[in-house]
Design a protein around this motif. Structure first.
Motif, PDB file in Angstrom:
ATOM      1  N   LEU A  88      -0.353   8.031   1.867  1.00  0.00           N
ATOM      2  CA  LEU A  88      -0.854   6.795   1.268  1.00  0.00           C
ATOM      3  C   LEU A  88      -0.924   6.978  -0.237  1.00  0.00           C
ATOM      4  O   LEU A  88      -1.433   7.990  -0.728  1.00  0.00           O
ATOM      5  N   TYR A  90      -1.911   4.991  -3.966  1.00  0.00           N
ATOM      6  CA  TYR A  90      -2.559   3.871  -4.645  1.00  0.00           C
ATOM      7  C   TYR A  90      -2.373   4.067  -6.144  1.00  0.00           C
ATOM      8  O   TYR A  90      -2.813   5.070  -6.691  1.00  0.00           O
ATOM      9  N   TYR A  91      -1.701   3.146  -6.782  1.00  0.00           N
ATOM     10  CA  TYR A  91      -1.396   3.230  -8.219  1.00  0.00           C
ATOM     11  C   TYR A  91      -0.737   4.558  -8.586  1.00  0.00           C
ATOM     12  O   TYR A  91      -1.113   5.217  -9.550  1.00  0.00           O
ATOM     13  N   VAL A  95      -3.689   9.202  -2.070  1.00  0.00           N
ATOM     14  CA  VAL A  95      -5.082   9.079  -1.661  1.00  0.00           C
ATOM     15  C   VAL A  95      -5.297   9.497  -0.210  1.00  0.00           C
ATOM     16  O   VAL A  95      -6.430   9.690   0.222  1.00  0.00           O
ATOM     17  N   VAL A 124     -11.602   2.577  -7.589  1.00  0.00           N
ATOM     18  CA  VAL A 124     -10.655   1.475  -7.752  1.00  0.00           C
ATOM     19  C   VAL A 124     -10.925   0.812  -9.101  1.00  0.00           C
ATOM     20  O   VAL A 124     -12.049   0.811  -9.588  1.00  0.00           O
ATOM     21  N   MET A 146      -6.282  -5.810  -2.884  1.00  0.00           N
ATOM     22  CA  MET A 146      -5.719  -4.584  -3.442  1.00  0.00           C
ATOM     23  C   MET A 146      -4.465  -4.253  -2.652  1.00  0.00           C
ATOM     24  O   MET A 146      -4.303  -4.707  -1.521  1.00  0.00           O
ATOM     25  N   GLU A 147      -3.577  -3.487  -3.259  1.00  0.00           N
ATOM     26  CA  GLU A 147      -2.324  -3.124  -2.605  1.00  0.00           C
ATOM     27  C   GLU A 147      -2.225  -1.607  -2.527  1.00  0.00           C
ATOM     28  O   GLU A 147      -2.502  -0.907  -3.492  1.00  0.00           O
ATOM     29  N   ILE A 148      -1.812  -1.127  -1.362  1.00  0.00           N
ATOM     30  CA  ILE A 148      -1.651   0.303  -1.148  1.00  0.00           C
ATOM     31  C   ILE A 148      -0.262   0.521  -0.557  1.00  0.00           C
ATOM     32  O   ILE A 148       0.275  -0.354   0.117  1.00  0.00           O
ATOM     33  N   GLU A 149       0.337   1.664  -0.849  1.00  0.00           N
ATOM     34  CA  GLU A 149       1.683   1.967  -0.351  1.00  0.00           C
ATOM     35  C   GLU A 149       1.602   3.056   0.710  1.00  0.00           C
ATOM     36  O   GLU A 149       0.945   4.079   0.528  1.00  0.00           O
ATOM     37  N   SER A 150       2.294   2.824   1.814  1.00  0.00           N
ATOM     38  CA  SER A 150       2.374   3.788   2.904  1.00  0.00           C
ATOM     39  C   SER A 150       3.793   4.346   2.926  1.00  0.00           C
ATOM     40  O   SER A 150       4.758   3.584   2.980  1.00  0.00           O
ATOM     41  N   ASN A 175       4.534  -1.644   1.415  1.00  0.00           N
ATOM     42  CA  ASN A 175       3.452  -2.110   0.555  1.00  0.00           C
ATOM     43  C   ASN A 175       2.539  -2.979   1.401  1.00  0.00           C
ATOM     44  O   ASN A 175       3.003  -3.918   2.059  1.00  0.00           O
TER      45      ASN A 175
END
Length: 190
Positions: A88, A90-91, A95, A124, A146-150, A175
């Protein structure tokens, strides 16, 4: 009048014919291998993303991540996977991370995998806790998002014709847009 025959000439001709025949057999095997038995990378499809627990307070977020994935083996032999993981981001910062246990997927079959793990709390930006509506066009929420990438990485190998081995390194990145107020997934795009 008649010259005596040399036995070496007939042997040489036989060797040449046998060599040409062997080259043709090898060429046919290579063509069959490249057209019929050529190993292919597995197809990865993310079916669902969930956040069973989600809380944000004092500028930090804490949640449990759950991702449901289908992996299809299009080959005629078993796909053996190892050294696979879910990450994962984040920016641009990792994380969360989880290894996927090694396993096998039978030929032509689809295996469903569920990866669930707790993510340590991380800070955040204030823009998320204030007003960040519809980040990145992935989903439009009614509140802050909020956006998180997997990132899913699947490594392994497939054999073809019992001795040709093909190394596989398949990846999929998604995303995910999350509504901050309740942790619901507004949408994801892979």
């Amino acid at each position: 009048m008649n010259e005596p025959r040399r036995p070496g000439r007939a042997n040489l001709a036989s060797c040449v014919v046998a060599t040409i025949f062997l080259f043709l057999v090898v060429a046919v095997i290579v063509i069959v291998y490249l057209s019929v038995f050529k190993p292919k990378d597995p197809k990865i499809a993310v079916d669902a993303v969930k956040f069973p627990t989600f809380s944000i307070s004092n500028g930090t977020v804490d949640f449990t991540f759950s991702q449901y994935v289908a992996v299809k083996n299009p080959n005629r032999d078993t796909f053996i996977h190892y050294d696979s993981s879910v990450q994962l981001v984040y920016y641009g910062r990792e994380v969360g991370f989880m290894f996927i246990p090694a396993g096998k997927i039978d030929p032509g079959r689809t295996q469903y995998m569920l990866a669930t793990f707790a993510v340590k709390s991380f800070p955040v930006p204030q823009s998320v806790t204030a007003m960040n509506y519809g980040v990145g066009g992935v989903g439009l929420g009614t509140g802050p998002t909020m956006e998180i990438e997997s990132r899913l990485k699947l490594k392994g190998r497939v054999r073809a014709l019992w001795f040709f081995t093909h190394t596989v390194d398949s990846r999929v990145s998604c995303n995910v847009a999350i509504e901050v107020s309740n942790g619901s997934v507004l949408g994801f795009h892979c």
